[in-house]
Design an enzyme around this catalytic site. Structure first.
Site, short mmCIF file in Angstrom:
data_model
loop_
_atom_site.label_atom_id
_atom_site.label_comp_id
_atom_site.label_asym_id
_atom_site.label_seq_id
_atom_site.Cartn_x
_atom_site.Cartn_y
_atom_site.Cartn_z
N GLU A 53 -18.34 -6.47 -62.55
CA GLU A 53 -18.40 -5.68 -63.82
C GLU A 53 -19.35 -5.91 -64.74
OE1 GLU A 53 -17.02 -2.63 -63.99
OE2 GLU A 53 -15.55 -2.62 -62.55
N ASP A 71 -18.51 1.86 -70.88
CA ASP A 71 -17.54 0.91 -70.47
C ASP A 71 -18.02 -0.25 -71.19
OD1 ASP A 71 -16.39 2.33 -68.26
OD2 ASP A 71 -18.03 1.80 -66.95
#
EC number: 3.2.1.17
Length: 147
Positions: A53, A71
């Site tokens: 991520e 994000d």
């Protein structure tokens, strides 16, 4: 005076860059914050997730044009559903936290939000986990770490 200006830019670049954890350092931190085995998710899976991520970077961001959301942080927590960045349309703010707080070097708030997400949706809420960690041997992510 010139040295002070250079030193100021150096501190500014460190503040913008954030903290990039070393793998075993992050493993120890996540364990200390209670993620090892939380909702059945192993520490190795959390490390795999954060590697893919954010590359263990607390300041990582990724804009998603289709949802007009971003994000944030080491877990790449989304502003549409989980945090408030003050600019995402129709945001839910499920973790009741500022997205900026998810990018702090102290990752306690990011971990608390990740716990909330995994409690509600499971680890499959993270696309990177489904793509890179699910059905893979993730033991190497904690290998050699003194926990």
């Amino acid at each position: 005076m010139k040295a002070l200006v250079i030193l100021g830019f150096l501190f500014l670049s460190v503040a913008v860059q954030g903290k990039v954890f070393e793998r075993c350092e992050l493993a120890r931190t996540l364990k200390k914050l209670g993620l090892d085995g939380y909702k059945g998710v192993s520490l190795a899976n959390w490390l795999c997730l954060t590697k893919w991520e954010s590359s263990y970077n607390t300041k990582a961001t990724n804009y998603n044009p289709s949802s007009e959301s971003t994000d944030y942080g080491i877990f790449q927590i989304n502003s549409k559903w989980w945090c408030n960045d003050g600019k995402t349309p129709n945001a839910v703010d499920g973790c009741h936290v500022s997205c900026r707080e998810l990018m702090e070097n102290d990752i306690a708030k990011a971990v608390a939000c990740a716990k909330h997400i995994v409690s509600e949706q499971g680890i499959t809420a993270w696309v990177a986990w489904k793509s890179h960690c699910r059905d893979h041997d993730v033991s190497s992510y904690v290998e050699g770490c003194t926990l």
